[in-house]
Every structure is written in C-alpha cells, then in structure tokens.
Design a protein around this motif. Sequence first.
Motif, short mmCIF file in Angstrom:
data_model
loop_
_atom_site.label_atom_id
_atom_site.label_comp_id
_atom_site.label_asym_id
_atom_site.label_seq_id
_atom_site.Cartn_x
_atom_site.Cartn_y
_atom_site.Cartn_z
N SER A 45 0.80 -0.91 -0.16
CA SER A 45 -0.22 0.40 0.14
C SER A 45 0.60 1.14 -0.03
O SER A 45 1.90 1.38 0.71
CB SER A 45 -0.77 0.15 1.26
OG SER A 45 -0.30 -0.12 2.93
N ASP A 47 0.86 5.94 0.14
CA ASP A 47 0.13 7.09 0.36
C ASP A 47 0.75 8.09 -1.16
O ASP A 47 -0.16 7.32 -2.68
CB ASP A 47 1.03 8.14 0.93
CG ASP A 47 2.21 8.03 0.92
OD1 ASP A 47 2.94 8.17 -0.25
OD2 ASP A 47 2.82 8.47 1.91
N LYS A 53 3.53 1.78 2.33
CA LYS A 53 2.96 2.20 4.10
C LYS A 53 2.20 1.09 4.65
O LYS A 53 2.24 1.02 5.63
CB LYS A 53 2.53 3.32 4.40
CG LYS A 53 2.04 4.63 3.99
CD LYS A 53 2.98 5.18 4.93
CE LYS A 53 3.14 6.53 4.96
NZ LYS A 53 4.32 7.02 5.54
N GLY A 54 2.46 0.04 3.77
CA GLY A 54 2.03 -1.77 4.22
C GLY A 54 2.44 -2.41 3.30
O GLY A 54 2.43 -2.40 2.22
N THR A 67 1.62 -3.02 7.88
CA THR A 67 1.33 -1.82 7.65
C THR A 67 1.29 -0.81 9.31
O THR A 67 1.50 -0.75 10.08
CB THR A 67 -0.39 -1.27 7.87
OG1 THR A 67 -1.23 -2.12 8.61
CG2 THR A 67 -0.96 -2.08 6.57
N ASP A 68 1.66 0.54 9.09
CA ASP A 68 2.10 1.35 9.54
C ASP A 68 0.77 2.45 10.58
O ASP A 68 0.28 2.66 10.78
CB ASP A 68 3.22 2.87 8.80
CG ASP A 68 4.23 2.43 9.25
OD1 ASP A 68 4.88 1.70 9.47
OD2 ASP A 68 5.45 2.80 8.40
N GLU A 69 -0.17 2.39 9.01
CA GLU A 69 -1.68 2.89 8.86
C GLU A 69 -2.72 2.04 9.02
O GLU A 69 -2.77 1.92 7.69
CB GLU A 69 -1.31 4.55 8.59
CG GLU A 69 -0.37 5.53 8.86
CD GLU A 69 -0.28 6.08 7.13
OE1 GLU A 69 -1.13 6.42 6.83
OE2 GLU A 69 0.42 7.06 7.62
N THR A 70 -2.77 1.33 10.14
CA THR A 70 -4.06 0.35 9.55
C THR A 70 -5.58 0.70 9.60
O THR A 70 -5.40 1.36 10.57
CB THR A 70 -4.05 -0.23 10.94
OG1 THR A 70 -2.58 -1.62 11.28
CG2 THR A 70 -4.88 -1.89 10.71
N ASP A 71 -5.82 0.37 8.68
CA ASP A 71 -7.07 1.30 8.24
C ASP A 71 -7.52 -0.50 8.03
O ASP A 71 -7.76 -0.48 7.17
CB ASP A 71 -6.94 1.79 6.90
CG ASP A 71 -8.72 1.71 6.25
OD1 ASP A 71 -9.15 0.66 6.70
OD2 ASP A 71 -8.53 2.97 5.33
N GLU A 72 -8.42 -0.84 9.11
CA GLU A 72 -9.08 -1.78 8.95
C GLU A 72 -9.84 -2.71 7.76
O GLU A 72 -10.00 -3.66 7.42
CB GLU A 72 -9.01 -2.90 10.37
CG GLU A 72 -8.50 -2.69 11.29
CD GLU A 72 -8.53 -3.46 12.71
OE1 GLU A 72 -9.66 -3.81 12.33
OE2 GLU A 72 -7.77 -2.91 13.30
N TYR A 89 -2.19 -9.37 11.69
CA TYR A 89 -1.65 -8.13 11.16
C TYR A 89 -0.49 -9.07 11.61
O TYR A 89 0.68 -7.74 11.94
CB TYR A 89 -1.94 -7.52 11.90
CG TYR A 89 -3.46 -6.99 11.38
CD1 TYR A 89 -3.18 -5.68 10.05
CD2 TYR A 89 -4.25 -7.36 11.39
CE1 TYR A 89 -4.37 -5.30 9.73
CE2 TYR A 89 -5.77 -7.09 11.00
CZ TYR A 89 -5.64 -5.98 10.21
OH TYR A 89 -6.52 -5.50 9.29
#
Length: 227
Positions: A45, A47, A53-54, A67-72, A89
Amino acid sequence: MIRLLTEDRINDFTRFCENRLTGAVIYTRFLTYGLYSGNVFFWYSEDEDGTVKGVFSMLDGILLACTDETDEEEITLFAQTVGAMSVTYGKALYTLKYTGSNSIYSEEDVDGENIKDVFDVIFENDINSKSFFERWYTDASHKIRHGLIHGKCIYADGKCVSAALTSGETDSLAVISSVATREKYRRNGFGERVVLSLAQSIGKEIYLMTDNGKIKRWYEKTGFSVL
C-alpha cells in the motif's frame, strides 16, 4: 491504495520490511517464493506521494498484513476481494527483544537432515500434524537450505527433544516463532539452551512475539526484554 507487487517496487517493498517484525516474515516468504510462484501473492500500500506504508502476503488463504497506518475496513474489503479466508496482522500482546549475554552454546544447527525431527518436536501434541507435514516440510526445508531462516535443536536419548526456529529474517533482525521441548524433557533447561543458542548464533537483533503472560516471563528470565 493497495497494489499488486511488481518488479519495479521490490526495493521499496524490501526497505519497508527491513526493520519490522511482521515485515521480516513477509520478506522471508518473498525470498522463498518470489513474485511468480502462483501459490503466494504479495501486495503493498502507498500514500499519495507513492511512499510504501504497508506490505501484504497471502498463503493458503490467510492474508498477512504489516502496515504503519492500519485501515481495517480497507484491508477487510481488500481481503474479501482477493479471496482471503482470514486476515492476521502478526501482532501480539508482548514483543520481546533479546538483550542477554553472549555466552557460547553449541547446539546442533537445523538442516535438511534433521528438519523432520524438529517438526515432530514442534507439533508433538497436534493431532492434525500429519495433514500439513508435507507443506510445512517443503517450506521450512527450502528456507533452511537457502539460509533464509535458521534453527537450533538438542538431542537426548537418541532423539530430538528441543528445537527453535526463526520464521522471518532481514539483514538486521530475525523473528523467533517456533520454540518447543518434548513434554517428557521439560524443566531440564533445554528450552533455554536452544533459544539462547539460536539467538547468539544469528548475529542479528532477535525478537519474538507472544500473547502468553507465562511464556513472556520465561523469556524475560532467558534474556529477553519487553519493548
């Protein structure tokens, strides 16, 4: 945005994995199977600036995410899209780092000759072990043979009684995931010896993750510190 990993993004994918524990597992899996095995799949993923970022990998229907920024919500939708049966995860309640001494232990290396013995120790009490032995053996022996993971084991009474394996490694760190001692041989210090031997032989920062408070305390006594 989650995208299928392509050759032009492998360097970015690798850099992201380098200092992350779950990333190390995914990276080792990537080195084992590559982009085109047809059995294991990899994504990343990014940005808006194109920074990774993942990273993600799917094997046997299980999507492993780092991931650094988890959007579940996004990841769950993505998992459904690619046909994953579940998402993990790679996180745990406790993350520990080896900070113990550098005493020398000389337990046997895990290799192609004794990997079957190691399997028997790790899955001693798993009644379903026969059903996944071939897949586990093929995966683990390939990684061991190519130096992608490492292990140590102890023999007593003519058989393997204790073993420890890493599940993922990068140039700077390794993650220990499989540690076991046959029930009959527990409380003899074999577990401590095999873990310390593995931790001290690799020459990298050593980590492990667990949700078990009792196991956490045992590892702390062995030379690990909770982060």
